[in-house]
Each structure stands twice: as C-alpha cells, then as structure tokens.
Design a protein around this motif. Structure first.
Motif, PDB file in Angstrom:
ATOM      1  N   ASP A 136       0.815  -1.147   0.089  1.00 41.79           N
ATOM      2  CA  ASP A 136       0.234   0.468   0.051  1.00 41.79           C
ATOM      3  C   ASP A 136       1.153   1.199   0.301  1.00 41.79           C
ATOM      4  OD1 ASP A 136       1.039  -0.250   2.127  1.00 41.79           O
ATOM      5  OD2 ASP A 136      -0.964   0.048   3.561  1.00 41.79           O
ATOM      6  N   GLY A 137       2.266   0.779   0.449  1.00 41.44           N
ATOM      7  CA  GLY A 137       2.758   2.181  -0.288  1.00 41.44           C
ATOM      8  C   GLY A 137       3.594   2.266   0.637  1.00 41.44           C
ATOM      9  N   GLY A 138       3.621   1.929   2.075  1.00 35.81           N
ATOM     10  CA  GLY A 138       4.162   2.555   3.485  1.00 35.81           C
ATOM     11  C   GLY A 138       5.119   1.605   3.631  1.00 35.81           C
ATOM     12  N   GLN A 155       6.527  13.127   8.363  1.00 42.51           N
ATOM     13  CA  GLN A 155       5.928  11.882   7.670  1.00 42.51           C
ATOM     14  C   GLN A 155       4.608  11.690   8.039  1.00 42.51           C
ATOM     15  OE1 GLN A 155       6.970  10.394   4.748  1.00 42.51           O
ATOM     16  NE2 GLN A 155       9.717  11.290   5.360  1.00 42.51           N
ATOM     17  N   THR A 156       3.393  11.985   7.145  1.00 42.81           N
ATOM     18  CA  THR A 156       2.330  11.991   6.760  1.00 42.81           C
ATOM     19  C   THR A 156       2.245   9.776   6.780  1.00 42.81           C
ATOM     20  OG1 THR A 156       1.836  13.121   6.216  1.00 42.81           O
ATOM     21  CG2 THR A 156      -0.085  12.141   6.450  1.00 42.81           C
ATOM     22  N   TYR A 157       1.923   9.142   7.948  1.00 42.91           N
ATOM     23  CA  TYR A 157       1.555   7.560   7.998  1.00 42.91           C
ATOM     24  C   TYR A 157       0.436   7.558   7.570  1.00 42.91           C
ATOM     25  CZ  TYR A 157       6.218   8.398   9.893  1.00 42.91           C
ATOM     26  OH  TYR A 157       7.664   8.642  10.017  1.00 42.91           O
ATOM     27  N   GLY A 158       0.392   6.503   6.830  1.00 45.58           N
ATOM     28  CA  GLY A 158      -1.091   6.163   6.380  1.00 45.58           C
ATOM     29  C   GLY A 158      -1.564   6.696   4.831  1.00 45.58           C
ATOM     30  N   CYS A 159      -0.119   7.063   4.496  1.00 43.05           N
ATOM     31  CA  CYS A 159      -0.276   7.777   2.652  1.00 43.05           C
ATOM     32  C   CYS A 159       0.419   6.951   1.901  1.00 43.05           C
ATOM     33  CB  CYS A 159      -0.055   8.552   2.629  1.00 43.05           C
ATOM     34  SG  CYS A 159       1.440   8.983   2.842  1.00 43.05           S
ATOM     35  N   ALA A 160       0.193   6.790   0.593  1.00 40.24           N
ATOM     36  CA  ALA A 160       0.641   5.569  -0.169  1.00 40.24           C
ATOM     37  C   ALA A 160       1.460   5.706  -0.596  1.00 40.24           C
ATOM     38  CB  ALA A 160      -0.719   5.889  -1.474  1.00 40.24           C
ATOM     39  N   SER A 161       1.969   7.595  -0.123  1.00 38.29           N
ATOM     40  CA  SER A 161       3.534   7.492  -0.112  1.00 38.29           C
ATOM     41  C   SER A 161       4.671   7.861   0.914  1.00 38.29           C
ATOM     42  CB  SER A 161       3.989   9.158  -1.311  1.00 38.29           C
ATOM     43  OG  SER A 161       3.022   9.819  -0.575  1.00 38.29           O
ATOM     44  N   VAL A 162       4.521   7.226   2.249  1.00 35.01           N
ATOM     45  CA  VAL A 162       5.112   7.434   3.115  1.00 35.01           C
ATOM     46  C   VAL A 162       6.464   6.274   2.638  1.00 35.01           C
ATOM     47  CG1 VAL A 162       4.080   5.028   4.112  1.00 35.01           C
ATOM     48  CG2 VAL A 162       5.521   7.097   5.693  1.00 35.01           C
ATOM     49  N   ASN A 165       8.861   8.435   0.860  1.00 31.18           N
ATOM     50  CA  ASN A 165       9.155  10.044   1.089  1.00 31.18           C
ATOM     51  C   ASN A 165      10.168   9.982   1.877  1.00 31.18           C
ATOM     52  OD1 ASN A 165       6.949  11.408   0.140  1.00 31.18           O
ATOM     53  ND2 ASN A 165       5.208  11.489   1.330  1.00 31.18           N
TER      54      ASN A 165
END
Length: 220
Positions: A136-138, A155-162, A165
């Motif tokens: 899922d991108g994490g 960092q924004t955790y739970g997003c598809a680009s973690v 990033n």
C-alpha cells in the motif's frame, strides 16, 4: 555485530486493536487475530540471531504481551507525539545499548518470515539504513545503525507515499541505503480475505482463521 529487533505494538485489547477490520470481525475476534499475529512474529524473531525488544503503546495491560514474548529482553513504553517520534525514540534507545544494528517491525505481519529479517540485517551489513515496503506504499520494517530523527520528521503515515517519502529523507540525510524485501501487512478487510491462501498452515494465524470461518458459518 550486535543486532537487535524491536516489535512495535500495542496490547491486544477488544475494541482497541485492529479496529479497521470491524464490523467484519467483532472486537473480541480482532483482539484474538492480533494475538495470533504477535505469536507468529515472536516465533519468527526467535529464529533470528538478534536480541528482541518490545515497544508497547502505553495504554492497556502489558501482561498478555509478556506471555506472548517470553524471550524479549525488555518491554518498554512508546513515548513521544506521533508515530514517527515514537519509532525514532524506540530505535534510539535500543541503539544506545550498544547494538551495531537495529531493525524495527510492526505487528500486523502474519506473512513475515525469518528470511525477511535476515535480509534486513544483511542490508545493514552494507548500508546505514533499510526499509521494507508494503503493497500500500508504506513500510513494515525500518532498520538503522545509528539514530536518525530526520527519517521520521514531517512524515504523513498511512498515506500511499510514506515509503517513497522516507526513502527521500534517507537520501537527503546522506545515508547509504539498501532495501529489505517487501511484505504484506493486514490493515483492512480486503487484506484479511487473502490470508487463508498465503499464511503458513501451521501458524497461529492460520489456525485462528479456521476457527473464525467455522464460527461465521454457524452464525449464518
């Protein structure tokens, strides 16, 4: 090389763990599933040449975790505001004990094997940092030789680009990087539905899934 593992988790309490699987499962079944995941993780960690620590969310009763992880050298509370700060502090504390490398993993990983962890430590033989991606991108795993707060800041955790990033933060910090193998985690009902065909048949998770399937047929 002195190596350490950290399992980053919370006590399996009904209504407070794996809640994104509700209402597919009851609160009690979610807690039972989390317990099965943790038992399988404890078994995997026991087959790897590394000292085991458990970083616990401060709320809840830790006694269940002490029974699940009897080989853990220590259990300590997660501290700090936000997931990133808590992971950074857990890694920094364990590394301060004199370890040459430390790998932190989550607890929603019924498909984790010792091969994932061995590969992560092998990556740290060659590099300063490693990350294990999820579908899922994490990421399910982060490993370091020295603490690096920059990896967990902003960092924004739970997003598809973690994962992407965090990898950018590794590169911006000038750290040598080598990836760990991917592993799927279980967050939502769709993840749970695939498990009967992917987990080891002799695992705690597989045995519990059979019980839940039987109960579901009888409740229907």
């Amino acid at each position: 090389m002195r190596r350490a593992l950290i399992c980053f988790t919370r006590p399996p309490v009904p209504g407070r763990t794996k809640t994104r699987l509700m209402p597919l499962l009851s609160g009690e079944s979610c807690a039972a599933l989390h317990t099965a995941f943790l038992r399988d993780i404890a078994a995997v960690c026991g087959r790897v040449d590394a000292d085991l620590y458990v970083a616990c969310a401060p709320e809840g009763d830790w006694r269940a975790l002490e029974e699940i992880f009897p080989a853990a050298l220590d259990m300590f509370p997660q501290t700090g505001e936000g997931l990133g700060e808590r992971m950074h502090r857990a890694l920094a504390w364990v590394l301060s004990l004199g370890y040459d490398a430390c790998v932190l993993i989550g607890s929603d990983l019924p498909e984790l094997t010792e091969a994932h962890l061995i590969a992560a430590f092998a990556a740290l033989d060659e590099a300063d940092a490693t990350l294990g991606p999820t579908a899922d991108g994490g990421y399910y795993l982060v490993g370091l030789k020295k603490p690096c707060r920059a990896l967990f800041t902003g960092q924004t955790y739970g997003c598809a680009s973690v994962y992407e990033n965090t990898l950018a933060a590794v590169q911006a910090a000038g750290l040598r990087f080598c990836p760990a193998p991917p592993c799927r985690d279980v967050d939502v009902p769709e993840d749970l539905c695939r498990l009967p065909g992917t987990v080891r048949p002799d695992s705690h998770t597989a045995r519990l899934l059979k019980i839940l399937e039987w109960e579901g047929r009888n409740d229907g």
